[in-house]
Design an enzyme around this catalytic site. Structure first.
Site, PDB file in Angstrom:
ATOM      1  N   ASP A 190      61.829  57.034  29.509  1.00  0.00           N
ATOM      2  CA  ASP A 190      62.482  55.725  29.419  1.00  0.00           C
ATOM      3  C   ASP A 190      61.819  54.676  30.298  1.00  0.00           C
ATOM      4  O   ASP A 190      62.329  53.564  30.427  1.00  0.00           O
ATOM      5  CB  ASP A 190      63.976  55.834  29.744  1.00  0.00           C
ATOM      6  CG  ASP A 190      64.256  56.073  31.219  1.00  0.00           C
ATOM      7  OD1 ASP A 190      63.405  56.686  31.883  1.00  0.00           O
ATOM      8  OD2 ASP A 190      65.321  55.652  31.698  1.00  0.00           O
ATOM      9  N   ASP A 197      61.281  54.324  33.562  1.00  0.00           N
ATOM     10  CA  ASP A 197      61.708  53.909  34.904  1.00  0.00           C
ATOM     11  C   ASP A 197      61.015  54.701  36.013  1.00  0.00           C
ATOM     12  O   ASP A 197      61.255  54.461  37.188  1.00  0.00           O
ATOM     13  CB  ASP A 197      63.231  53.957  35.057  1.00  0.00           C
ATOM     14  CG  ASP A 197      63.815  55.368  35.000  1.00  0.00           C
ATOM     15  OD1 ASP A 197      63.064  56.323  34.713  1.00  0.00           O
ATOM     16  OD2 ASP A 197      65.032  55.510  35.223  1.00  0.00           O
ATOM     17  N   ASP A 248      57.605  58.004  32.382  1.00  0.00           N
ATOM     18  CA  ASP A 248      58.508  58.992  31.788  1.00  0.00           C
ATOM     19  C   ASP A 248      59.118  58.423  30.517  1.00  0.00           C
ATOM     20  O   ASP A 248      58.784  57.318  30.074  1.00  0.00           O
ATOM     21  CB  ASP A 248      59.566  59.462  32.787  1.00  0.00           C
ATOM     22  CG  ASP A 248      60.603  58.405  33.106  1.00  0.00           C
ATOM     23  OD1 ASP A 248      60.338  57.212  32.861  1.00  0.00           O
ATOM     24  OD2 ASP A 248      61.692  58.764  33.600  1.00  0.00           O
ATOM     25  N   SER A 296      66.212  59.869  29.900  1.00  0.00           N
ATOM     26  CA  SER A 296      65.099  59.703  30.830  1.00  0.00           C
ATOM     27  C   SER A 296      64.020  60.762  30.629  1.00  0.00           C
ATOM     28  O   SER A 296      63.395  60.829  29.582  1.00  0.00           O
ATOM     29  CB  SER A 296      65.635  59.704  32.259  1.00  0.00           C
ATOM     30  OG  SER A 296      64.652  59.327  33.183  1.00  0.00           O
TER      31      SER A 296
END
Length: 445
Positions: free
Chosen positions: A243, A245, A241, A102
């Site tokens: 990834d 999400d 960000d 992430s």
């Protein structure tokens, strides 16, 4: 949630090369997951990753383990976490696996799973995988080994999904948008979504090299985005960000718009359109200004523990459809099954276009309270500072002074011997003084 050896609240995460993020562990994890998931019938798994250089190594290890258990893997290549959740549903795969850490630096990585419906794996399945990890690896007969394939145009499929969450009668024509993809998994997705909906797009953080993910770009560091929005005289900026999400936005004046404000805008617009079902879920860290602004609109508000997993659990408990963390995880269950930065950003853009209002003006109905956070280190084993009578007395005194126009939160860090002292209220100087007064009491324990 019972004690786990490997799985945390958001899968398995750590520094690459250190246990558990090693090739041998991930190979065995793939095998163990394969053995458990094969019991459910389908033998197809979707695997996506972000842009970290270690993703190549880890997806190869995962695929080998899954194949040994008799499951076939379909690779998406670099793909946002919510895209893997979406593709898992549309391909009717038994599970989706995301290789990502992430918003963490490139030297970290992690593994998280989605079930067939695009939600996080149930606790009992994760526990079954951990139990299988204790066994020796075995291999199915050669004729039953899994295969590997690549999903053709996975990016295009997800781009169309994102566009489908934006109202058909609206377009982004005339809007200048700066989008920061954190050199992460949305680099080839978000700019195209915005362009195809009509926006004039300036893209930054879209040159991943394997080691620059989240490095001074993206939702956790919006300084580059703020500067570019001002330099380009753009209408707004969108920061995702690594990834995809999380989303944080920036208005035309360069002011940061966080997850609390984004949820406020979306919830208010849902109310106006008659589409809001129930209330909204925040967390213990959500700004009190959000709670008061929603209350003025007649929208119920509930707080969950910090973590998007807990926000989702509270939504399911309440039967509500919208939840968010101030860090930018925004969950819109009418649109998706997990936090999706692109989709959340599009709903804010729709509100701007429909109401002919700037992002700055859309935020004006919510007054953010000054919020001061102080971390205090304590010696583990020397007693619980939260149970200390002096700390309780000071905290109670501050709460009494703030009344219903402020809030105090003391909680332990889940990873370090720290007490996090958060105080918020209308007067920043007063709030800061109160936070340090409580912190001093904690230090004295």
């Amino acid at each position: 949630m019972s004690n786990r050896k490997y799985f945390g609240t958001d899968g398995i995460r750590g520094r690459v090369g250190d246990a558990p993020i090693t090739p041998d562990f991930v190979l065995k994890l793939g095998w163990a997951a394969g053995k458990v998931l094969a019991r459910h019938g389908s033998r197809k798994i979707i695997i996506g990753k972000d842009t970290r250089i270690s993703g190549y190594m880890l997806e190869s290890a995962l695929e080998a383990g899954l194949a040994a258990a008799g499951l076939s893997a379909s690779f998406t290549g670099p793909m946002p976490t919510p895209a893997v959740a979406y593709l898992t549903r549309t391909f009717r795969a038994e599970a989706g696996i995301v290789i990502s850490a992430s918003h963490n630096p490139f030297y970290d990585n992690g593994i998280k799973f989605f079930s067939i419906d695009g939600t996080k794996l149930p606790d009992d399945v994760e526990e079954a995988i951990e139990a299988e990890m204790e066994k020796e690896i075995t291999c199915v007969d050669s004729a039953e080994l899994g295969k590997a394939s690549r999903i053709v145009d996975a990016a295009g499929r997800y781009i169309e999904f994102c566009k489908g969450t934006f109202p058909n009668e609206l377009s982004l024509n005339g809007l200048k948008v700066v989008v920061d993809c954190a050199n992460g998994a949305t680099y080839h997705i978000a700019p195209n979504v915005l362009r195809e909906l009509g926006a004039s797009v300036i893209a930054i953080g879209c040159e991943p090299n394997g080691v620059n993910i989240n490095e001074e770009v993206g939702a956790t560091d919006v300084r580059a985005l703020q500067a570019r929005v001002l330099a380009e005289k753009a209408d707004l900026g969108i920061a995702l960000d690594g990834d995809g999400d999380r989303v944080i936005m920036v208005d035309h004046e360069g002011a940061k718009v966080d997850g609390d404000q984004i949820m406020y805008i979306i919830a208010r617009e849902g109310l106006r359109q008659g589409q809001l079902r129930g209330g909204a879920v925040g967390t213990l860290m959500s700004n009190m200004g959000l709670e008061l602004a929603l209350k003025q609109l007649g929208i119920p508000f509930a707080r969950a523990k910090v973590g998007d997993r807990y926000v989702l659990e509270k939504l399911q408990e309440k039967g509500w459809r919208i939840g968010a963390e101030n860090s930018g995880h925004v969950i819109l269950l009418d649109k998706t099954t997990t936090g999706d930065g692109i989709v959340a950003g599009l709903q804010v853009l729709a509100a701007m276009v429909r109401n002919h209002m700037s992002l700055h003006d859309l935020c004006s109905g919510m007054k953010m309270f000054p919020q001061i956070l102080v971390n205090v280190r304590y010696t583990a084993g020397s007693g619980d500072p939260l149970e200390n009578e002096a700390v309780k007395a000071v905290t109670a005194d501050v709460e009494a002074t703030l009344g219903n126009r402020g809030r105090v939160l003391l909680r332990k860090s889940g990873t370090e011997p720290l007490i996090r002292v958060m105080v918020e209220g209308e007067d920043e100087a007063q709030v800061r003084a109160f936070a340090h007064r409580i912190a001093d009491a904690v230090k004295a324990v």
